[in-house]
Design a protein around this motif. Sequence first.
Motif, PDB file in Angstrom:
ATOM      1  N   PHE A  78      42.114  61.210  75.188  1.00 53.23           N
ATOM      2  CA  PHE A  78      42.591  60.968  73.644  1.00 53.23           C
ATOM      3  C   PHE A  78      41.574  61.573  72.711  1.00 53.23           C
ATOM      4  O   PHE A  78      41.689  61.423  71.434  1.00 53.23           O
ATOM      5  CB  PHE A  78      42.795  59.545  73.522  1.00 53.23           C
ATOM      6  CG  PHE A  78      44.309  59.172  74.297  1.00 53.23           C
ATOM      7  CD1 PHE A  78      45.375  59.663  73.852  1.00 53.23           C
ATOM      8  CD2 PHE A  78      43.923  58.717  75.426  1.00 53.23           C
ATOM      9  CE1 PHE A  78      46.422  59.310  74.534  1.00 53.23           C
ATOM     10  CE2 PHE A  78      44.978  58.233  76.049  1.00 53.23           C
ATOM     11  CZ  PHE A  78      46.270  58.613  75.791  1.00 53.23           C
ATOM     12  N   LYS A  79      40.479  62.184  73.263  1.00 50.15           N
ATOM     13  CA  LYS A  79      39.304  62.632  72.329  1.00 50.15           C
ATOM     14  C   LYS A  79      38.676  61.460  71.409  1.00 50.15           C
ATOM     15  O   LYS A  79      38.767  61.658  70.027  1.00 50.15           O
ATOM     16  CB  LYS A  79      39.907  64.008  71.524  1.00 50.15           C
ATOM     17  CG  LYS A  79      40.471  64.921  72.259  1.00 50.15           C
ATOM     18  CD  LYS A  79      39.502  65.654  73.283  1.00 50.15           C
ATOM     19  CE  LYS A  79      40.125  66.773  73.959  1.00 50.15           C
ATOM     20  NZ  LYS A  79      40.069  66.695  75.378  1.00 50.15           N
ATOM     21  N   ILE A  80      38.571  60.394  71.707  1.00 51.65           N
ATOM     22  CA  ILE A  80      38.156  59.287  71.045  1.00 51.65           C
ATOM     23  C   ILE A  80      36.736  59.048  71.605  1.00 51.65           C
ATOM     24  O   ILE A  80      36.401  59.110  72.761  1.00 51.65           O
ATOM     25  CB  ILE A  80      38.923  58.254  70.876  1.00 51.65           C
ATOM     26  CG1 ILE A  80      39.366  57.454  72.439  1.00 51.65           C
ATOM     27  CG2 ILE A  80      40.388  58.622  70.272  1.00 51.65           C
ATOM     28  CD1 ILE A  80      40.200  56.346  72.409  1.00 51.65           C
ATOM     29  N   GLU A  81      36.183  57.874  71.020  1.00 51.27           N
ATOM     30  CA  GLU A  81      34.986  57.243  71.467  1.00 51.27           C
ATOM     31  C   GLU A  81      35.330  55.612  71.216  1.00 51.27           C
ATOM     32  O   GLU A  81      35.413  55.111  70.281  1.00 51.27           O
ATOM     33  CB  GLU A  81      33.779  57.393  70.751  1.00 51.27           C
ATOM     34  CG  GLU A  81      32.631  56.743  71.262  1.00 51.27           C
ATOM     35  CD  GLU A  81      31.375  57.176  70.726  1.00 51.27           C
ATOM     36  OE1 GLU A  81      30.264  56.463  70.527  1.00 51.27           O
ATOM     37  OE2 GLU A  81      31.076  58.437  69.970  1.00 51.27           O
ATOM     38  N   ILE A  82      35.226  54.919  72.647  1.00 46.56           N
ATOM     39  CA  ILE A  82      35.681  53.534  72.576  1.00 46.56           C
ATOM     40  C   ILE A  82      34.114  52.881  72.460  1.00 46.56           C
ATOM     41  O   ILE A  82      33.226  53.146  73.367  1.00 46.56           O
ATOM     42  CB  ILE A  82      36.242  53.097  73.613  1.00 46.56           C
ATOM     43  CG1 ILE A  82      37.668  53.880  73.741  1.00 46.56           C
ATOM     44  CG2 ILE A  82      36.269  51.520  73.667  1.00 46.56           C
ATOM     45  CD1 ILE A  82      38.539  53.736  75.097  1.00 46.56           C
ATOM     46  N   PRO A  83      33.806  51.909  71.436  1.00 50.23           N
ATOM     47  CA  PRO A  83      32.304  51.489  71.298  1.00 50.23           C
ATOM     48  C   PRO A  83      32.483  50.536  72.366  1.00 50.23           C
ATOM     49  O   PRO A  83      33.335  49.882  72.942  1.00 50.23           O
ATOM     50  CB  PRO A  83      32.438  50.610  69.732  1.00 50.23           C
ATOM     51  CG  PRO A  83      33.710  51.253  69.131  1.00 50.23           C
ATOM     52  CD  PRO A  83      34.659  51.775  70.407  1.00 50.23           C
ATOM     53  N   ASP A  84      30.932  50.455  72.956  1.00 50.40           N
ATOM     54  CA  ASP A  84      30.558  49.453  73.977  1.00 50.40           C
ATOM     55  C   ASP A  84      31.021  48.127  73.547  1.00 50.40           C
ATOM     56  O   ASP A  84      31.350  47.413  74.591  1.00 50.40           O
ATOM     57  CB  ASP A  84      29.075  49.585  74.220  1.00 50.40           C
ATOM     58  CG  ASP A  84      28.493  50.911  74.690  1.00 50.40           C
ATOM     59  OD1 ASP A  84      29.483  51.689  74.994  1.00 50.40           O
ATOM     60  OD2 ASP A  84      27.274  51.202  74.687  1.00 50.40           O
ATOM     61  N   GLU A  85      30.922  47.754  72.543  1.00 50.40           N
ATOM     62  CA  GLU A  85      31.235  46.248  72.186  1.00 50.40           C
ATOM     63  C   GLU A  85      32.673  45.823  72.502  1.00 50.40           C
ATOM     64  O   GLU A  85      33.446  44.947  72.522  1.00 50.40           O
ATOM     65  CB  GLU A  85      30.818  45.828  70.883  1.00 50.40           C
ATOM     66  CG  GLU A  85      31.322  46.709  69.597  1.00 50.40           C
ATOM     67  CD  GLU A  85      30.464  47.838  69.271  1.00 50.40           C
ATOM     68  OE1 GLU A  85      30.977  48.422  68.257  1.00 50.40           O
ATOM     69  OE2 GLU A  85      29.752  48.422  69.901  1.00 50.40           O
ATOM     70  N   GLU A  86      33.594  47.227  72.560  1.00 52.59           N
ATOM     71  CA  GLU A  86      35.164  46.948  72.757  1.00 52.59           C
ATOM     72  C   GLU A  86      35.334  46.602  74.348  1.00 52.59           C
ATOM     73  O   GLU A  86      36.166  46.171  74.662  1.00 52.59           O
ATOM     74  CB  GLU A  86      35.936  48.083  72.216  1.00 52.59           C
ATOM     75  CG  GLU A  86      35.918  48.085  70.744  1.00 52.59           C
ATOM     76  CD  GLU A  86      36.429  46.977  70.018  1.00 52.59           C
ATOM     77  OE1 GLU A  86      37.457  46.415  70.729  1.00 52.59           O
ATOM     78  OE2 GLU A  86      36.218  46.579  68.849  1.00 52.59           O
ATOM     79  N   TYR A  87      34.463  47.160  75.161  1.00 52.69           N
ATOM     80  CA  TYR A  87      34.750  47.210  76.659  1.00 52.69           C
ATOM     81  C   TYR A  87      35.229  45.565  77.163  1.00 52.69           C
ATOM     82  O   TYR A  87      36.128  45.612  77.973  1.00 52.69           O
ATOM     83  CB  TYR A  87      33.624  47.586  77.406  1.00 52.69           C
ATOM     84  CG  TYR A  87      33.364  49.039  77.233  1.00 52.69           C
ATOM     85  CD1 TYR A  87      33.943  49.987  76.489  1.00 52.69           C
ATOM     86  CD2 TYR A  87      32.084  49.457  78.139  1.00 52.69           C
ATOM     87  CE1 TYR A  87      33.450  51.317  76.266  1.00 52.69           C
ATOM     88  CE2 TYR A  87      31.634  50.963  77.718  1.00 52.69           C
ATOM     89  CZ  TYR A  87      32.377  51.675  76.831  1.00 52.69           C
ATOM     90  OH  TYR A  87      32.131  53.090  76.788  1.00 52.69           O
ATOM     91  N   PRO A  88      34.537  44.657  76.839  1.00 54.12           N
ATOM     92  CA  PRO A  88      34.738  43.401  77.100  1.00 54.12           C
ATOM     93  C   PRO A  88      36.261  43.003  76.659  1.00 54.12           C
ATOM     94  O   PRO A  88      36.786  42.122  77.294  1.00 54.12           O
ATOM     95  CB  PRO A  88      33.799  42.491  76.681  1.00 54.12           C
ATOM     96  CG  PRO A  88      32.653  43.286  76.355  1.00 54.12           C
ATOM     97  CD  PRO A  88      33.210  44.638  75.960  1.00 54.12           C
TER      98      PRO A  88
END
Length: 83
Positions: A52-62
């Motif tokens: 999707f050509k995005i960046e999911i921030p580390d803090e969103e993983y949980p």
Amino acid sequence: MTDIELEKKLLDLVSEEFDKTPEEVMSAENWKDLDLTSLDSMEMIFILEDEFKIEIPDEEYPNLHNFKQLVNYIKENVKWQTR
């Protein structure tokens, strides 16, 4: 891409990558129900970021514990045009 198309695309990606049926993916309350490790979850994030050509921030993983949460996150954070 419509919401239904997006959900189907995500379901196909996750199912194929982790060799699970779509039904298994959709019914799992969390990724552990699918016997996925935290490393598997990270791999899934990388695949989605690339797709999707995005960046999911580390803090969103949980906050992404299951398929429904993943779909909602992508819907809220990825801009696409509906037909």
